[in-house]
Design a protein around this motif. Structure first.
Motif, PDB file in Angstrom:
ATOM      1  N   ALA A   1      46.805  64.387 -29.242  1.00 41.67           N
ATOM      2  CA  ALA A   1      48.343  64.188 -28.973  1.00 41.67           C
ATOM      3  C   ALA A   1      48.774  62.682 -28.771  1.00 41.67           C
ATOM      4  O   ALA A   1      49.850  62.603 -28.924  1.00 41.67           O
ATOM      5  N   PHE A   2      48.024  62.053 -28.072  1.00 40.01           N
ATOM      6  CA  PHE A   2      48.240  60.564 -27.655  1.00 40.01           C
ATOM      7  C   PHE A   2      48.302  59.898 -28.962  1.00 40.01           C
ATOM      8  O   PHE A   2      49.230  59.069 -29.229  1.00 40.01           O
ATOM      9  N   ARG A   3      47.547  60.206 -29.959  1.00 38.66           N
ATOM     10  CA  ARG A   3      47.765  59.296 -31.234  1.00 38.66           C
ATOM     11  C   ARG A   3      48.776  59.938 -31.789  1.00 38.66           C
ATOM     12  O   ARG A   3      49.797  59.047 -32.356  1.00 38.66           O
ATOM     13  N   ALA A   4      49.193  61.234 -31.833  1.00 43.70           N
ATOM     14  CA  ALA A   4      50.460  61.478 -32.723  1.00 43.70           C
ATOM     15  C   ALA A   4      51.897  60.912 -31.974  1.00 43.70           C
ATOM     16  O   ALA A   4      52.727  60.856 -32.709  1.00 43.70           O
ATOM     17  N   THR A   5      51.717  60.742 -30.747  1.00 42.05           N
ATOM     18  CA  THR A   5      52.956  60.242 -29.890  1.00 42.05           C
ATOM     19  C   THR A   5      53.188  58.586 -29.870  1.00 42.05           C
ATOM     20  O   THR A   5      53.859  58.157 -29.285  1.00 42.05           O
TER      21      THR A   5
END
Length: 398
Positions: free
Chosen positions: A314-318
């Protein structure tokens, strides 16, 4: 060899002279058994002191078998673990600490050979490994508990961890800085749709990660607007199991409308999956639960897998930077606690909703987030001592 003048045999000292056992001490232990110990040449005083100590101990009832403390530390610690918590996950944590941080240092060393000096060396070794202060304090408490048991079992006379020269490691103090709501929403959006509910219940109910992953639709009581936290998903000896919440105590948490709506929406897209797992530990009785969160095959995930794949994904996606110390899923519990405190919920209630056994722990963790009551305090005193809101006379003295 013979003397040249007398022809009589003459003794000659060899390399073994003075190295044999010359003095033998005998005494009777409290069980009526005769015991003995031998001492080498030039150790007569040590033999006498030993005999005096043993006889004094028998008379005073403080006798310690001099051979009892020769048991290797690892062997004794493995026996000690069996008498600890009946919770499999707690025992697993203790065993992990022993294997990684105690056995490498003490291992086969006899229990009675672990004195204050050895404990100080171990503490220095832990510090050299740059372990967190709180973790070092937990390790120290583990060693001290083992040595306390050795005292009770009459293997040693005193616990070396309680020597005045030993300084217990200080627990680290990390000031909790709650996420802003924007970060919560960003991570929530970054999660894959079937796992987005994890952020909703983490931030909206303050659940621990295992409790989130073990959540069932049947745990919600929409009529009373509460959630009953009755289980968590754990991994014990490499296998997923269901277990009670931390501390073995269930609790009831208020169910906000936003979370109730998020659960309903999730169920429409991803119907609950029936999952059967052992209860408490592998090989135990199995229980079936309709889990709200599972993968495409209807299988639950361990916390480790969720962290590495879904959460950090989720951190990588955002495009958010992930900081291991502050950005774990536990941050959602901090967000929940800070939201309640900002809304005027008492520390006692916050502790109850978070599942903390000691409200004092909750206060120590979040005291800096409690809204200041200075203004209310001033207003209260002014209202009484000032004679009313419009009074300007102030406090008069007689």
């Amino acid at each position: 060899m013979r003397d040249e003048l007398t022809g009589k045999p003459q003794r000659e000292r060899t390399d073994l002279h003075g190295t044999g056992l010359r003095y033998k001490v005998r005494y009777v232990d409290p069980e009526g058994r005769e015991r003995s110990k031998s001492f080498p040449d030039r150790r007569k005083k040590a033999a006498e002191d030993f005999l005096g100590e043993m006889e004094s101990g028998v008379r005073a009832g403080t006798y310690l078998d001099p051979d009892a403390g020769k048991v290797p530390f690892r062997e004794y610690a493995e026996s000690w673990v069996k008498g600890q918590s009946s919770d499999a996950s707690s025992r697993q944590s203790i065993e992990s600490r022993l294997r990684s941080q105690l056995y490498p240092f003490f291992d086969r060393r006899p229990v009675d050979a672990i004195g204050p000096a050895r404990v100080r060396d171990w503490l220095a070794w832990l510090e050299e490994r740059r372990l967190d202060g709180t973790y070092r304090a937990v390790l120290f408490d583990t060693l001290s508990s083992i040595m306390n048991a050795a005292v009770e079992d009459k293997l040693i006379r005193d616990n070396p961890c309680q020597a005045r020269s030993i300084k217990r490691p200080r627990r680290s103090t990390h000031r909790v800085v709650p996420w802003p709501v924007e970060r919560v929403r960003a991570v929530q959006e970054g999660l894959a749709e079937r796992w987005r509910l994890a952020a909703d219940v983490g931030a909206g109910l303050g659940l621990r990660q295992g409790e989130v992953l073990g959540l069932s639709a049947g745990d919600l009581d929409t009529a009373e607007a509460v959630l009953h936290v009755v289980r968590q998903l754990r991994i014990i000896r490499g296998q997923l199991v269901f277990a009670p919440p931390k501390g073995g105590k269930s609790r009831t948490v208020p169910l906000p409308d936003e979370v109730r709506a998020a659960v309903a929406m999730h169920r429409r897209s991803f119907p609950p999956t029936r999952v059967r797992l052992p209860w408490l530990e592998p090989g135990g009785r199995t229980v079936e639960v309709e889990l709200l969160l599972s993968n495409e095959r209807g299988e639950p995930h361990s916390g480790d897998h969720f962290n590495k794949v879904m959460w950090r994904g989720a951190f990588r996606a955002t495009g958010l930077v992930y900081a291991p110390r502050t950005d774990g899923m536990h941050a959602l519990r901090h967000f929940y606690a800070s939201t309640l405190l900002a809304g005027g919920v008492s520390i006692k209630e916050v502790a109850e909703y978070l599942g903390h056994a000691d409200p004092g722990f909750t206060l120590r963790t979040y005291t800096h987030l409690v809204p200041s009551s200075h203004a209310r305090a001033r207003q209260a005193v002014d209202a009484v001592l000032g004679g009313g809101a419009n009074s300007s006379d102030g406090l008069r003295t007689a």
